[in-house]
Structures are given as structure tokens and as C-alpha cells.
Scaffold this motif. Sequence first.
Motif, mmCIF file in Angstrom:
data_model
loop_
_atom_site.group_PDB
_atom_site.id
_atom_site.type_symbol
_atom_site.label_atom_id
_atom_site.label_comp_id
_atom_site.label_asym_id
_atom_site.label_seq_id
_atom_site.Cartn_x
_atom_site.Cartn_y
_atom_site.Cartn_z
ATOM 1 N N LYS A 89 0.798 -1.226 0.000
ATOM 2 C CA LYS A 89 0.000 0.000 0.000
ATOM 3 C C LYS A 89 0.831 1.278 0.000
ATOM 4 N N TYR A 129 -3.279 11.804 -2.086
ATOM 5 C CA TYR A 129 -2.928 10.505 -1.508
ATOM 6 C C TYR A 129 -3.940 10.060 -0.462
ATOM 7 N N GLU A 130 -4.363 11.004 0.383
ATOM 8 C CA GLU A 130 -5.316 10.695 1.453
ATOM 9 C C GLU A 130 -6.352 11.825 1.518
ATOM 10 N N HIS A 132 -8.950 12.332 3.188
ATOM 11 C CA HIS A 132 -9.534 12.685 4.482
ATOM 12 C C HIS A 132 -8.518 13.251 5.473
ATOM 13 N N LEU A 133 -7.297 13.482 5.027
ATOM 14 C CA LEU A 133 -6.297 14.050 5.920
ATOM 15 C C LEU A 133 -6.667 15.472 6.340
ATOM 16 N N VAL A 236 -8.787 5.046 4.742
ATOM 17 C CA VAL A 236 -7.352 5.336 4.795
ATOM 18 C C VAL A 236 -6.657 4.425 3.786
ATOM 19 N N ARG A 237 -6.001 5.009 2.809
ATOM 20 C CA ARG A 237 -5.451 4.233 1.703
ATOM 21 C C ARG A 237 -4.079 3.636 2.001
ATOM 22 N N HIS A 238 -3.278 4.343 2.788
ATOM 23 C CA HIS A 238 -1.898 3.961 3.027
ATOM 24 C C HIS A 238 -1.642 3.821 4.519
ATOM 25 N N VAL A 240 -0.203 5.723 7.332
ATOM 26 C CA VAL A 240 0.022 7.164 7.497
ATOM 27 C C VAL A 240 0.547 7.415 8.903
ATOM 28 N N GLU A 263 -3.730 3.299 9.901
ATOM 29 C CA GLU A 263 -3.811 2.513 8.662
ATOM 30 C C GLU A 263 -5.035 1.622 8.687
ATOM 31 N N PHE A 301 -6.689 12.638 10.985
ATOM 32 C CA PHE A 301 -7.912 12.338 10.232
ATOM 33 C C PHE A 301 -9.120 12.803 11.045
#
Length: 382
Positions: A89, A129-130, A132-133, A236-238, A240, A263, A301
Amino acid sequence: MNGLRADLVVVGAGMVGAACAYYATRAGLSVVVVDRGGMAGGTTGAGEGNILVSDKPPGPELALAQWSGRLWRALGDELGTHGIELEPKGGLVVTASPEEQAGLVTLAARQRAAGVDVVDLAADDLAGYEPHLARDLCGGAFYPQDMQVQPMLAAAQLLQAAGARVLTRTTVTGIRRDPMGRVRTVVTDRGDVHTPAVVNAAGVWAGQFAELAGVRLPILPRRGFVLVTQALPPLVRHKVYAAGYVANVGRDSADLETSPVVEGTPAGTILIGSSRERVGFDATISLPVLRRLAAGAVRLFPVLTSVAAIRAYRGFRPYSPDHLPVIGADQRVPGLYHATGHEGAGIGLAPATGHAIADLLTGRSPEVDLEHFAPERFDVHF
């Protein structure tokens, strides 16, 4: 069980011990794995499954992590990425101030020169990349080589693929040596296993096991907690984490250190860490620590503010005084090998550790120089 024989006994059925067994059997050795609990019943069962290069500056541990990353990808091909939940990821490190960003840019440049893939990110890049950050972050860096695995699944799959004999609920009580001082027998509460070689992969109990062989190994437990949220749609994609995480990993203080790490998992839950403190084997659940973890996750987040945490768990990482693992043959006791002291990096570094031990056992040179991981170094420096 009396009279059992093997080319190698591995003490510890966690991720590192499983990797040692796997690569040793692949090298043609007969292996017995012994654990006083169950498979992955210690640190491995309480881990997040990190496979990271992003948190390591150039040096021996980064070289080990790069080798291990390649081995993890090969294991994914052999064992099946879905079977061990291996997710390539990538990792996203974020900063909250210009000073943090400048420090991360400097670290990333050094890592890049050492062969790490890393992309510098400005604040405006983060949402790509994210989504919702938090919007007030300063910037960050993306590490596409970072991965995550389900550690209990991976350890179990490796042990099964190894075909080693696994003795759980079996406590090692002694090591017998011949007149020349070489390992000859591992004594357990269920009988003896005759062997010329034993690997200490006992994690936070590695120091206690080393004492049975007559050597000192200053491995200490370092407690950490993880919060688990309710299952959610993909959010959450990665992996973080805040840039301060790297500094906290390398600190010597016994005091509590926390830094937000967030994550997702294939099941939809979100894992929230991380904390570190040296409190011996105190297993008490600390609500103040859990509140700090939750607050840190919400800082990164804000969308998590109204999400329920359904459980928390804790584990003990095997802490080494110089923050490097202990890997290799112990020159003080012929036939004794160590594979421990990885602290929170044991899952990620396990394949390279196991491969290196198998190389030493069969007379091959490991891909990475093990000088900095030598067990006897503590006799000189500590």
C-alpha cells in the motif's frame, strides 16, 4: 519426545522464528520449533504488520529492510498475497511544521541516495494521496515500498510451508553443551531435543533464554498499544504516520512516547498507534495512553472523531539498547545463534533475518553484512 533429533532447534514460534525455520528447511536442514505458548502468541500476535523502509535512516538496518522487502514480495508470490494479507500500500509520512518538513526532506534525500523510492510532497499534494487528511498539515513524503501484512497469518503460513516440527506449550529449561562448549541438546519440560545448533528467536524473553546458554543479552520489553475501530468503508489508503514517529522509535528514554500512526485493514477496521514505554512486563491497559492515541489519530484524520473504537490490545516489543537487532552466531557459545531485538520492526525484518541465519548455518555469506548486529557487541559497549 526423548531422543528427538534435528539439525536445528528454533526457540520461538513468532514471525522471526517462523522465518528462521522456513529458510533453514529450504536450505535442507531438519528443524524443530519450540515455543512455551502458541504460534504467534507473543509480540507477533500484538503487531500491526509493518514492513517499512520509511522509518529507517541509511545504515545497516535500512539495508536489512531493503533485503527483507524483496523477500516479502517473493513470499507473497509463493504463499499468496491474500492468504497473508500482504498489501503493497505504501507509506505516507506527514509533517505539521516547516521545521519537521525540512527535516523530512533531508532524511528522504539520504534515503533516496541509499536506494529507497521516495516522493517529496507539498501540503497541496497530500489530499491526492489521502483525501480525508487534515488540511493544515505542512507536507510529507510518500514511500511506495512500504507494505503491511497480517502477522499472525504470515507466521502460521510460513511455519506450515516450512514443514518443521512445531512444539507449542513447551518450555526450554536448559542447554547442554559438550566438553568443548558446543551446543548438543536443548532441554525442555517435555523431553530433550538433540541438535548441534539452536536459534534464540524468543523475542522479549531472548535475554532469559540466553542465560540458559550462559551468555548475557540485554533485551528488554517495550510496551505498546493499538486501538482498533469499527469496520468502515475504505477511508485510509496507506500507512500514514507523523514524522515524529521516527524520532520516537530511536529514543532511549523509558518514558512514554506517542506519535500518531493510522492505517486500514482488509476487514475495514482501522488500526491506530503508536506508543512506546519501558515498564517491564506490566500488562495493564492504560486509558490515558489510549486517549493520546485516539487524539493523535483525530489530529491526522478529523473524520475519525465520531468513529467508535471497538477494542484495544497491547504487546511488548523486544528492545535492544542500541536500537539494532541481534542477528548471527554467538562466538561465545558454538552452535548458538540469535535472531531477536528488532523492537517494532520484527515483522518487516523477519525474512532477511531468517535468511541470514540459514545462510550462516549452511556456510553461505548473507546478502547483508551482519557485523553491526553481532551478539557479542554488548560485551564491549554496554
